[in-house]
Design an enzyme around this catalytic site. Structure first.
Site, PDB file in Angstrom:
ATOM      1  N   TYR A  63       0.528  -1.482   0.162  1.00  0.00           N
ATOM      2  CA  TYR A  63       0.294  -0.118   0.355  1.00  0.00           C
ATOM      3  C   TYR A  63       0.516   1.118   0.270  1.00  0.00           C
ATOM      4  O   TYR A  63       1.910   1.539   1.012  1.00  0.00           O
ATOM      5  CB  TYR A  63      -1.230   0.402   1.366  1.00  0.00           C
ATOM      6  CG  TYR A  63      -1.989   1.195   1.123  1.00  0.00           C
ATOM      7  CD1 TYR A  63      -2.583   1.199   0.398  1.00  0.00           C
ATOM      8  CD2 TYR A  63      -1.229   2.300   2.365  1.00  0.00           C
ATOM      9  CE1 TYR A  63      -3.095   3.146   0.504  1.00  0.00           C
ATOM     10  CE2 TYR A  63      -2.347   3.194   2.310  1.00  0.00           C
ATOM     11  CZ  TYR A  63      -3.247   3.905   1.777  1.00  0.00           C
ATOM     12  OH  TYR A  63      -4.245   4.836   1.974  1.00  0.00           O
ATOM     13  N   ASN A 206       0.269  10.251   7.280  1.00  0.00           N
ATOM     14  CA  ASN A 206      -0.137   9.968   8.207  1.00  0.00           C
ATOM     15  C   ASN A 206       1.027   9.683   9.485  1.00  0.00           C
ATOM     16  O   ASN A 206       1.989   8.990   9.586  1.00  0.00           O
ATOM     17  CB  ASN A 206       0.732   8.353   7.235  1.00  0.00           C
ATOM     18  CG  ASN A 206      -0.681   7.787   6.421  1.00  0.00           C
ATOM     19  OD1 ASN A 206      -1.120   6.005   6.155  1.00  0.00           O
ATOM     20  ND2 ASN A 206      -1.834   8.154   6.268  1.00  0.00           N
ATOM     21  N   TYR A 289     -19.427  23.452  49.497  1.00  0.00           N
ATOM     22  CA  TYR A 289     -18.088  22.675  48.391  1.00  0.00           C
ATOM     23  C   TYR A 289     -17.585  23.379  47.765  1.00  0.00           C
ATOM     24  O   TYR A 289     -15.827  22.882  47.501  1.00  0.00           O
ATOM     25  CB  TYR A 289     -18.874  22.331  47.195  1.00  0.00           C
ATOM     26  CG  TYR A 289     -20.355  20.861  48.010  1.00  0.00           C
ATOM     27  CD1 TYR A 289     -20.643  20.954  48.996  1.00  0.00           C
ATOM     28  CD2 TYR A 289     -20.950  20.127  47.311  1.00  0.00           C
ATOM     29  CE1 TYR A 289     -21.601  19.782  49.422  1.00  0.00           C
ATOM     30  CE2 TYR A 289     -21.105  19.509  47.856  1.00  0.00           C
ATOM     31  CZ  TYR A 289     -21.861  19.460  48.897  1.00  0.00           C
ATOM     32  OH  TYR A 289     -23.058  18.606  49.000  1.00  0.00           O
ATOM     33  N   ARG A 292     -14.793  23.333  50.614  1.00  0.00           N
ATOM     34  CA  ARG A 292     -14.832  22.314  51.230  1.00  0.00           C
ATOM     35  C   ARG A 292     -13.613  21.285  50.805  1.00  0.00           C
ATOM     36  O   ARG A 292     -13.219  20.034  51.146  1.00  0.00           O
ATOM     37  CB  ARG A 292     -15.551  21.978  52.221  1.00  0.00           C
ATOM     38  CG  ARG A 292     -15.847  20.425  53.094  1.00  0.00           C
ATOM     39  CD  ARG A 292     -16.835  20.176  54.071  1.00  0.00           C
ATOM     40  NE  ARG A 292     -18.053  20.737  53.488  1.00  0.00           N
ATOM     41  CZ  ARG A 292     -19.142  20.509  53.560  1.00  0.00           C
ATOM     42  NH1 ARG A 292     -19.923  18.863  53.363  1.00  0.00           N
ATOM     43  NH2 ARG A 292     -20.462  20.998  52.939  1.00  0.00           N
ATOM     44  N   PHE A 338      -1.927   5.262  12.596  1.00  0.00           N
ATOM     45  CA  PHE A 338      -2.197   6.653  12.298  1.00  0.00           C
ATOM     46  C   PHE A 338      -3.806   7.423  12.791  1.00  0.00           C
ATOM     47  O   PHE A 338      -4.132   8.391  12.652  1.00  0.00           O
ATOM     48  CB  PHE A 338      -2.338   6.535  10.864  1.00  0.00           C
ATOM     49  CG  PHE A 338      -3.531   5.735   9.807  1.00  0.00           C
ATOM     50  CD1 PHE A 338      -4.548   5.947   9.878  1.00  0.00           C
ATOM     51  CD2 PHE A 338      -2.588   4.947   8.473  1.00  0.00           C
ATOM     52  CE1 PHE A 338      -5.585   5.035   9.628  1.00  0.00           C
ATOM     53  CE2 PHE A 338      -3.973   4.264   8.322  1.00  0.00           C
ATOM     54  CZ  PHE A 338      -5.409   4.560   8.561  1.00  0.00           C
ATOM     55  N   GLU A 424     -12.273   5.117   4.706  1.00  0.00           N
ATOM     56  CA  GLU A 424     -12.799   5.174   6.229  1.00  0.00           C
ATOM     57  C   GLU A 424     -13.871   5.962   6.821  1.00  0.00           C
ATOM     58  O   GLU A 424     -13.730   6.445   6.451  1.00  0.00           O
ATOM     59  CB  GLU A 424     -11.108   6.879   5.919  1.00  0.00           C
ATOM     60  CG  GLU A 424     -10.387   6.240   5.056  1.00  0.00           C
ATOM     61  CD  GLU A 424      -8.872   6.494   4.717  1.00  0.00           C
ATOM     62  OE1 GLU A 424      -8.977   8.393   4.697  1.00  0.00           O
ATOM     63  OE2 GLU A 424      -7.920   7.191   3.794  1.00  0.00           O
TER      64      GLU A 424
END
Length: 525
Positions: A63, A206, A289, A292, A338, A424
């Protein structure tokens, strides 16, 4: 994540594909530290290239070497056109748009691409890496638009813009000026390429280098912001007459989360040795809160940053192109290294953590300006309310940024859109996640700056109320207070507060407050 020594102490970074650290990455990307390629990496790349040429000569199906790209993987490419194939990949994929990445972000991409290729399983010539390092050391930085990556087949568009400059095309910054790529390379004394050769187009494009560079820079700054948040929250805590008992070590050991244990310890260190703090104890059973639960909230953020750092540390030395070429059996493996998913999720988490840091900070700011919540401070921290609005709109702006963060914190990684004719078909959006985390971080740093500005005003009023001197504050907080007051005086009547905000935002984004912390409490984490 102890307070680091200055990155300027790193004189040179040697890359070999295996040992790059976050500090070294920052030193090169942000502080222009020189880079050198190890001899072992040069040897590995040379052997990898020889095998790639053999594969090409033998016309094996590989490829991107003897075939086209993406959905064109089924199209054979003649040997005499393999170089054109690589070059065309760069020319056709440089489709980015929008505002450019910063110089430090692009320098990070270049370093990461070079480091990944140094492993010697990508099949590119050592010359490609040598050119990238020459560009880094000479200060040639490609102009790369931010938008255009799906974070799946690598950061294709951004890295193609980087590759253009190797060919004397595109644009680049050199000595502070944006000029044509060929001119930048000529001025820096770097020869350009007439063409890439087989596999090099893929070797350059890539990879997750764009998202990892952006995310790693954001991570480093988020770690510092989290440390400053402990400091600033301690100042607000004192101004609001906070109770120390929730910070006892045994309380946090009982739960066991390391970030929580660290932050509770930080709060004890930051509030130690103070008449002012001592005088506040016993005023109430427990606080709200936002005071604390500082160890629980800031601590969870610290644990998140540790998680993200673990993933970034791996990716800094990851080989993320395709296909990979293995010398031991001359194997050519087409896979998916990739794909950005391993970074997309952490960078989304990074953005969420930064958003939470801002959210609790704004709540402390609100408590200081709200007469119903401030335990005795005047409304909006002004001594002559009505005529003066004091810090009323400081909280408005902080609230605006916090709300914006909530929109931005929606994870990019839950999205996907098919591309390349559905070859893809599942993408990461990791580059969007990384970029978005930076937007959240910048808002968060501003919210922390607003809290710091507000806390100094509140401390002044509390000191006056109690008849204490500045020296009654913990030493490190007194020093930070004095540093702010050296440029931003107490506001006894309304003035153009924009100028004050700019000063404190600049302090937050510099390393100056971290240096004060390191000087007074080197053991702070």
């Amino acid at each position: 994540m102890a307070i680091p020594k200055p990155l300027s102490e790193i004189e040179e970074v040697v890359i070999d594909g295996a040992h790059l650290t976050l500090d070294e990455f920052l030193a090169v990307a942000r502080f222009n530290t020189k880079v050198r390629i190890s001899e072992s990496a040069l040897t590995a790349m040379k052997l990898s290239r020889e095998l790639t040429e053999k594969l090409s000569e033998e016309r094996r199906v590989a490829y991107g070497i003897t075939t086209g790209f993406g959905d064109f993987a089924t199209v054979a490419v003649p040997e005499d056109l393999s170089n054109k194939l690589s070059t065309n990949l760069i020319l056709s994929h440089c489709t980015g748009t929008g505002e450019p990445y910063s110089i430090e972000q692009v320098r990070g991409m270049m370093l990461l691409r070079a480091n990944a290729l140094c492993v010697g399983i990508s099949g590119v010539r050592p010359l490609i890496v040598e050119m990238l390092i020459e560009m880094l050391n000479a200060g040639v930085t490609p102009h790369i638009p931010q938008k255009g990556s799906l974070g799946a087949s690598g950061d294709l568009a951004p890295l193609s813009h980087m590759g253009l400059v190797l060919l004397g095309k595109g644009q680049a910054y050199y000595q502070g000026e944006l000029i044509p790529g060929a001119e930048a390379m000529r001025k820096a004394g770097i020869d350009i390429l007439d063409t890439l050769v087989s596999k090099e187009g893929l070797g350059i494009t890539n990879g997750t280098c764009a998202m990892t560079s952006v995310g790693a820079l954001n991570l480093y700054d988020a770690i510092e912001a989290a440390r400053l948040a402990d400091l600033i929250s301690a100042m607000s805590f004192i101004a609001l007459t906070g109770q120390l008992s929730p910070f006892q070590e045994r309380m946090h050991l009982a739960r066991g989360h390391m970030g929580q244990i660290k932050v509770a310890r930080n709060m004890r260190l930051l509030t130690d040795n103070s008449k002012m703090v001592d005088s506040n104890q016993g005023l109430r059973v427990q606080d709200a809160y936002s005071l604390r639960c500082i160890p629980q909230v800031h601590g969870a953020i610290r644990d998140t940053l540790d998680f993200v750092k673990d993933k970034v540390d791996i990716e800094l030395n990851a080989v993320t192109d395709n296909p990979l070429i293995f010398l031991e059996d001359e194997g050519v493996i087409s896979g998916g290294n990739f794909h950005g998913e391993p970074m997309a999720l952490p960078f989304d988490f990074l953005g969420i953590a930064c958003s939470e840091l801002a959210s609790i900070s704004e709540r402390r700011t609100e408590r200081m300006v709200n007469v119903h919540l401030s335990n005795g401070l005047p409304p909006f921290l002004t001594v002559d309310g009505g005529i003066n609005s004091g810090f009323m709109i400081v909280q408005y702006t902080a609230a605006s940024m916090v709300s914006e963060n909530k929109v931005l914190a929606h994870p990019a990684s839950v999205d996907s859109i098919p591309s390349s004719a559905n070859q893809e078909d599942f993408v990461s959006m990791g580059t969007t996640a990384a970029r978005k985390s930076g937007q959240i971080l910048e808002n968060t740093r501003s919210v922390l700056a607003f809290e710091l500005l507000t806390a100094c005003q509140a401390l002044d009023l509390r000191l006056q109320e109690r008849g204490f001197e500045n020296s009654s504050l913990p030493p490190v907080i007194e020093q930070v207070y004095k540093r702010v007051r050296s440029e931003v005086p107490f506001m006894d009547q309304d003035r153009e507060i924009r100028n004050d905000i700019e000063v404190v935002e600049r302090l937050i984004r510099s390393s100056e407050l971290t240096e004060i912390l390191y000087e007074f409490i080197p053991e702070l984490e």
